[in-house]
Design an enzyme around this catalytic site. Structure first.
Site, PDB file in Angstrom:
ATOM      1  N   GLY A  15       0.797  -1.233   0.000  1.00 58.92           N
ATOM      2  CA  GLY A  15       0.000   0.000   0.000  1.00 58.92           C
ATOM      3  C   GLY A  15       0.821   1.270   0.000  1.00 58.92           C
ATOM      4  O   GLY A  15       0.278   2.354   0.212  1.00 58.92           O
ATOM      5  N   SER A  16       2.128   1.161  -0.273  1.00 53.56           N
ATOM      6  CA  SER A  16       2.954   2.380  -0.190  1.00 53.56           C
ATOM      7  C   SER A  16       2.625   3.364  -1.313  1.00 53.56           C
ATOM      8  O   SER A  16       2.643   4.581  -1.096  1.00 53.56           O
ATOM      9  CB  SER A  16       4.438   2.034  -0.172  1.00 53.56           C
ATOM     10  N   ASN A  17       2.301   2.876  -2.499  1.00 56.24           N
ATOM     11  CA  ASN A  17       1.911   3.794  -3.582  1.00 56.24           C
ATOM     12  C   ASN A  17       0.537   4.397  -3.308  1.00 56.24           C
ATOM     13  O   ASN A  17       0.310   5.576  -3.589  1.00 56.24           O
ATOM     14  CB  ASN A  17       1.922   3.071  -4.928  1.00 56.24           C
ATOM     15  N   LEU A  90      -4.715  -9.994 -13.838  1.00 55.66           N
ATOM     16  CA  LEU A  90      -4.982  -9.291 -15.088  1.00 55.66           C
ATOM     17  C   LEU A  90      -6.374  -8.644 -14.958  1.00 55.66           C
ATOM     18  O   LEU A  90      -7.327  -9.302 -14.537  1.00 55.66           O
ATOM     19  CB  LEU A  90      -4.975 -10.322 -16.228  1.00 55.66           C
ATOM     20  N   ASN A 105      -1.422   2.038 -14.409  1.00 50.75           N
ATOM     21  CA  ASN A 105      -0.664   1.088 -13.589  1.00 50.75           C
ATOM     22  C   ASN A 105       0.760   1.610 -13.437  1.00 50.75           C
ATOM     23  O   ASN A 105       1.224   2.414 -14.246  1.00 50.75           O
ATOM     24  CB  ASN A 105      -0.637  -0.288 -14.265  1.00 50.75           C
ATOM     25  N   HIS A 107       4.750   0.144 -12.967  1.00 55.03           N
ATOM     26  CA  HIS A 107       5.579  -1.052 -13.063  1.00 55.03           C
ATOM     27  C   HIS A 107       6.988  -0.700 -12.561  1.00 55.03           C
ATOM     28  O   HIS A 107       7.523   0.352 -12.928  1.00 55.03           O
ATOM     29  CB  HIS A 107       5.638  -1.531 -14.523  1.00 55.03           C
ATOM     30  N   ASP A 148       1.488  -4.993 -19.026  1.00 54.86           N
ATOM     31  CA  ASP A 148       2.567  -4.010 -19.192  1.00 54.86           C
ATOM     32  C   ASP A 148       2.755  -3.485 -20.617  1.00 54.86           C
ATOM     33  O   ASP A 148       3.854  -3.080 -20.981  1.00 54.86           O
ATOM     34  CB  ASP A 148       3.905  -4.612 -18.703  1.00 54.86           C
TER      35      ASP A 148
HETATM   36  C1  GRF Z   1       4.994  -1.525  -6.819  1.00 54.22           C
HETATM   37  O1  GRF Z   1       6.344  -1.836  -6.811  1.00 54.22           O
HETATM   38  C2  GRF Z   1       4.498  -1.388  -8.217  1.00 54.22           C
HETATM   39  O2  GRF Z   1       5.480  -1.046  -9.126  1.00 54.22           O
HETATM   40  C3  GRF Z   1       3.948  -2.742  -8.547  1.00 54.22           C
HETATM   41  O3  GRF Z   1       3.443  -3.238  -7.335  1.00 54.22           O
HETATM   42  C4  GRF Z   1       4.160  -2.668  -6.256  1.00 54.22           C
HETATM   43  C5  GRF Z   1       3.148  -2.202  -5.243  1.00 54.22           C
HETATM   44  O4  GRF Z   1       3.783  -1.793  -4.072  1.00 54.22           O
HETATM   45  N1  GRF Z   1       2.961  -2.679  -9.585  1.00 54.22           N
HETATM   46  P1  GRF Z   1       3.006  -1.040  -2.923  1.00 54.22           P
HETATM   47  O5  GRF Z   1       1.888  -1.965  -2.457  1.00 54.22           O
HETATM   48  O6  GRF Z   1       2.451   0.206  -3.494  1.00 54.22           O
HETATM   49  O7  GRF Z   1       4.020  -0.788  -1.863  1.00 54.22           O
END
Ligand code: GRF
Length: 192
Positions: A15-17, A90, A105, A107, A148
């Site tokens: 959940g960091s993003n 997917l 998304n 990546h 991707d």
């Molecule tokens: C991230 O590294 C992103 O690139 C990938 O999944 C990961 C999610 O990480 N698609 P977080 O849960 O946001 O920490």
């Protein structure tokens, strides 16, 4: 005033993003509103983020049809753009169509390199090390029915330090992601 774009975040990782996107939204209230978070598991970090930022949270039920469940959620919450952040499956094509392509998304590599099936999580960074790449990074792209492969919206790069492990790279790239994703989402919504 133009109403704020309503964003949903779908993920099942740490959940960091999701946190970075919520945080940016809190400080830039005109950019977007995180109106819904969706997870596949109550244990996922995104659930904690939803509680902290007081965002409605929905859980996808394993027994149910993801396509139908997601479709109803996105419609009911009047979501303008869907943001994937650590969603490991997917996405059904019908959802991409329903969102008229407004699905993003992130990546953890510089696509088109190190993308595609099997390229997720730590495997991506292991592949970067195995290929002796001098640089790595993160890519924000539109989502299509293939892994991707959608149009690239933005990338951020970092050098691969000598002797770096896959875990080191994961940390370096995550830091890039946390700046890149909210800024790219905000620019994408402004450009519409
Ligand atoms: C991230 O590294 C992103 O690139 C990938 O999944 C990961 C999610 O990480 N698609 P977080 O849960 O946001 O920490």
């Amino acid at each position: 005033m133009v109403p704020c774009k309503r964003v949903a975040i779908l993920g099942s990782g740490t959940g960091s993003n999701a946190r970075a996107i919520c945080d940016f939204g809190r400080h830039h209230r005109d950019a977007y509103e995180v109106a819904l978070m969706i997870s596949t598991s109550l244990d996922a970090g995104i659930c904690q983020v939803a509680r902290e930022y007081a965002v409605p949270l929905a859980l996808l039920n394993k027994g149910n049809d993801t396509r139908v469940e997601l479709s109803l959620l996105l419609a009911r919450h009047e979501i303008d753009t869907l943001v994937l952040a650590g969603y490991m499956r997917l996405l059904p094509t019908a959802i991409i169509e329903q969102m008229q392509g407004r699905v993003l998304n992130i990546h953890p590599a510089l696509l088109p390199d190190f993308g595609g099936k099997g390229m997720y999580g730590i495997h991506v960074h292991e592949a970067v090390i195995a290929a002796n790449s001098l640089k790595t990074g993160a890519t924000v792209h539109l989502v299509t029915p293939a892994y991707d492969e959608g149009a690239i919206l933005a990338q951020a790069e970092a050098a691969v330090p000598q002797g770096a492990t896959a875990r080191d790279l994961q940390q370096i790239v995550k830091e890039l992601e946390h700046r890149l994703y909210p800024a790219t989402l905000s620019a994408f919504l402004r450009s519409e």
